[in-house]
Design a protein around this motif. Structure first.
Motif, PDB file in Angstrom:
ATOM      1  N   ASP A  13       7.909  10.159  -6.115  1.00 28.85           N
ATOM      2  CA  ASP A  13       6.917  11.176  -6.453  1.00 28.85           C
ATOM      3  C   ASP A  13       6.873  11.347  -7.964  1.00 28.85           C
ATOM      4  OD1 ASP A  13       6.234  12.005  -3.760  1.00 28.85           O
ATOM      5  OD2 ASP A  13       8.229  12.908  -3.673  1.00 28.85           O
ATOM      6  N   TRP A  14       5.765  11.842  -8.460  1.00 27.32           N
ATOM      7  CA  TRP A  14       5.645  12.152  -9.878  1.00 27.32           C
ATOM      8  C   TRP A  14       6.500  13.363 -10.212  1.00 27.32           C
ATOM      9  CZ3 TRP A  14       3.690   8.665 -12.913  1.00 27.32           C
ATOM     10  CH2 TRP A  14       2.665   7.832 -12.484  1.00 27.32           C
ATOM     11  N   ASN A  46       0.801  -1.215   0.000  1.00 26.84           N
ATOM     12  CA  ASN A  46       0.000   0.000   0.000  1.00 26.84           C
ATOM     13  C   ASN A  46       0.840   1.274   0.000  1.00 26.84           C
ATOM     14  OD1 ASN A  46      -2.953  -0.655   0.143  1.00 26.84           O
ATOM     15  ND2 ASN A  46      -2.178  -1.984   1.753  1.00 26.84           N
ATOM     16  N   SER A  47       2.148   1.140   0.001  1.00 28.04           N
ATOM     17  CA  SER A  47       3.022   2.314   0.036  1.00 28.04           C
ATOM     18  C   SER A  47       3.288   2.839  -1.366  1.00 28.04           C
ATOM     19  CB  SER A  47       4.361   1.959   0.681  1.00 28.04           C
ATOM     20  OG  SER A  47       4.177   1.637   2.028  1.00 28.04           O
ATOM     21  N   SER A  48       3.492   4.127  -1.444  1.00 26.07           N
ATOM     22  CA  SER A  48       3.916   4.751  -2.698  1.00 26.07           C
ATOM     23  C   SER A  48       5.351   5.199  -2.510  1.00 26.07           C
ATOM     24  CB  SER A  48       3.046   5.964  -3.014  1.00 26.07           C
ATOM     25  OG  SER A  48       1.731   5.564  -3.271  1.00 26.07           O
TER      26      SER A  48
END
Length: 191
Positions: free
Chosen positions: A110-111, A105-107
């Protein structure tokens, strides 16, 4: 830890992680109905991604509890899927199950909003779940919106978009200063 293989599992036997495995709390991720709708459209348009990223499950009796992919499970159910690809793990410790839930569930990262706005701007980013401030609309920034000073609250977020040159000026301005105090001064409050 024993990884069986990717199996096709009936969605009727899949259960979202609601804390039904002793020692494993329920899935800590939240999402809205709209989020699930966006994901369902994405899966419907590109079902191959479900094979590339199957659900991560553990058996519990005649059912399987989803450690990774609870939102995807909800999305495929909305699409009416009767079966779903799953990695079936057996013999996981409580600690390993918790680790999988959190890491799945972690991201990470960053974009790069400039890259998205300038090189990926011909695509329906927000429809694909790429919700990055400034990236949903194609093209360069048109500037910052006016702040409504009659609508302040104790818990508010202010997002500003800067060019590289503007960011260098902002960084230099705030060097060694408390940004909250300086922002209040800039909008006419404080000394």
């Amino acid at each position: 830890m024993n990884l069986k293989e990717i199996k096709t599992v009936k969605t009727s036997t899949l259960e979202a992680n609601r804390g039904q495995i002793e020692g494993l709390p329920k899935n800590p991720r939240k999402w809205s109905s709209d989020d699930v709708d966006v994901l369902a459209r994405s899966i419907e348009e590109t079902p191959e991604l479900m094979m590339a990223r199957p659900l991560i499950v553990v058996p519990k009796g005649k059912k399987h509890v989803v450690l990774g992919g609870n939102m995807r499970l909800e999305a495929v159910r909305r699409l009416g899927w009767k079966e779903c690809p799953c990695f079936v793990f057996k013999g996981l410790t409580e600690e390993k199950m918790k680790e999988i839930v959190l890491k799945d569930n972690s991201s990470f990262g960053d974009w790069d909003t400039d890259e998205l706005a300038n090189q990926w701007d011909d695509l329906p980013l927000s429809e694909w779940g790429v919700n990055v401030a400034g990236a949903e609309s194609a093209g360069p920034s048109t500037g910052n919106k006016e702040i409504d000073t009659d609508d302040w609250s104790e818990d508010m977020t202010l997002k500003l978009k800067f060019t590289g040159e503007e960011m260098a000026e902002v960084t230099a301005y705030f060097a060694g200063k408390d940004p909250r105090v300086e922002l209040l001064k800039l909008v006419g409050y404080g000394e």
